[in-house]
Design a protein around this motif. Sequence first.
Motif, short mmCIF file in Angstrom:
data_model
loop_
_atom_site.label_atom_id
_atom_site.label_comp_id
_atom_site.label_asym_id
_atom_site.label_seq_id
_atom_site.Cartn_x
_atom_site.Cartn_y
_atom_site.Cartn_z
N THR A 131 -7.11 -1.54 -4.22
CA THR A 131 -8.38 -1.56 -3.50
C THR A 131 -8.29 -2.61 -2.40
O THR A 131 -7.59 -3.61 -2.54
CB THR A 131 -9.54 -1.88 -4.45
OG1 THR A 131 -9.30 -3.14 -5.10
CG2 THR A 131 -9.68 -0.79 -5.51
N ASN A 134 -5.30 4.42 -2.23
CA ASN A 134 -5.84 3.15 -1.75
C ASN A 134 -7.32 3.34 -1.41
O ASN A 134 -7.66 4.21 -0.61
CB ASN A 134 -5.07 2.69 -0.50
CG ASN A 134 -3.64 2.32 -0.80
OD1 ASN A 134 -3.35 1.70 -1.83
ND2 ASN A 134 -2.73 2.71 0.09
N LYS A 159 -0.30 0.68 -4.72
CA LYS A 159 -1.66 1.03 -4.32
C LYS A 159 -2.59 -0.11 -4.67
O LYS A 159 -2.22 -1.04 -5.41
CB LYS A 159 -2.12 2.31 -5.01
CG LYS A 159 -2.20 2.18 -6.53
CD LYS A 159 -2.68 3.47 -7.18
CE LYS A 159 -2.76 3.28 -8.70
NZ LYS A 159 -3.26 4.52 -9.37
N PHE A 199 0.78 -1.24 0.00
CA PHE A 199 0.00 0.00 0.00
C PHE A 199 0.81 1.30 0.00
O PHE A 199 0.25 2.37 -0.17
CB PHE A 199 -0.93 0.02 1.23
CG PHE A 199 -1.91 -1.13 1.26
CD1 PHE A 199 -2.86 -1.28 0.25
CD2 PHE A 199 -1.88 -2.07 2.28
CE1 PHE A 199 -3.77 -2.33 0.27
CE2 PHE A 199 -2.78 -3.12 2.32
CZ PHE A 199 -3.73 -3.26 1.31
N VAL A 235 -3.55 2.47 6.14
CA VAL A 235 -3.51 2.14 4.71
C VAL A 235 -3.70 3.41 3.88
O VAL A 235 -2.99 3.63 2.89
CB VAL A 235 -4.60 1.10 4.36
CG1 VAL A 235 -4.67 0.90 2.85
CG2 VAL A 235 -4.32 -0.22 5.05
#
Length: 323
Positions: A193, A226, A191, A186, A219
């Motif tokens: 989801t 993110n 990066k 992250f 995060v």
Amino acid sequence: MAAAEPAARKRRPKGHFAAAGRAKRPRGGGGGRQLEAGMRGILITCNMNERKCVGEAYSLLGEYGDLLYGPEQFSDHEERLSGSDREEDEDDVEAALKKEVGQIRASTEQKLRRFQSVESGANNVVFIRTQGIEPENLVHHILKDMHTTKKKKTRVILRMLPISGTCKAFMEDMKKYTETFFEPWFKAPNKGTFQIVYKARNNSHMSREEVIKELAGIVGSLNPENKVDLNNPEYTVVVEIIKTVCCLSVVRDYVLFRKYNLQEVVKSNKDTQQNPSSLTEEQNSKVVKTETEEEKSSKEVKQENKNQGEIEAEPKGNDALTV
């Protein structure tokens, strides 16, 4: 006087052997070793049979471990110790005993180098400590193969979660640890989801909401790009707390592999569609539902959920999916 001595001897072994018997029968085959901060490995939930679960775990992990990393090699360390021992004229019995104990310990550590069961601290949970292996890669490979072949390989193992890091289960310790732990996935330019799944066992001092908020915030601080995704995230942050130990991992394909459930991942798409409560419905739901209600089609999964009562809720803001 003669009658008193046998009575004393009779009473002493009774307590002695009872204590020894308890010491020799640790739950889950842990051999006295316990899960603690600093370990890496695989957390496995099972259906009321921990001893058989350990056996299945060793068999499954050994099979795929040999495929990915080759057969485990043992050094001649024990033989070298034996050779040096013969060269010495050991007159001190106590020193000889210490050397022998050290020799046995070194041999045991080598034989259990790759996979070693330790006491998890929770019912129906087995922890297999790994050495020299990346748990996430190994477990992902196992689930990918089972998802592709649809070949069922276990009976009592339910979920198999890789644990890439552990720390003390206190908020300050977790915050400090995850600031570095999350970086490979992250931290900018990386990066993705994500969602967060959370479960606590035998622990009452941690706040579920606080953990989710703090970890999701970390995060986000590593890279503002993110974003939370409940339907099909690239990464799932696994948070498993047992007593005072926090087990962490970041895994891929959590939804595709049915929450890393070995019983569910081998089911066909037809079987999945016949389930009235599918994962898609589970992810999109805006109300709190128990996992038992979502997986009624699986008797073994239902048993696990009955014992552990995992709960899921929709996140708000930076919060992510919690289980």
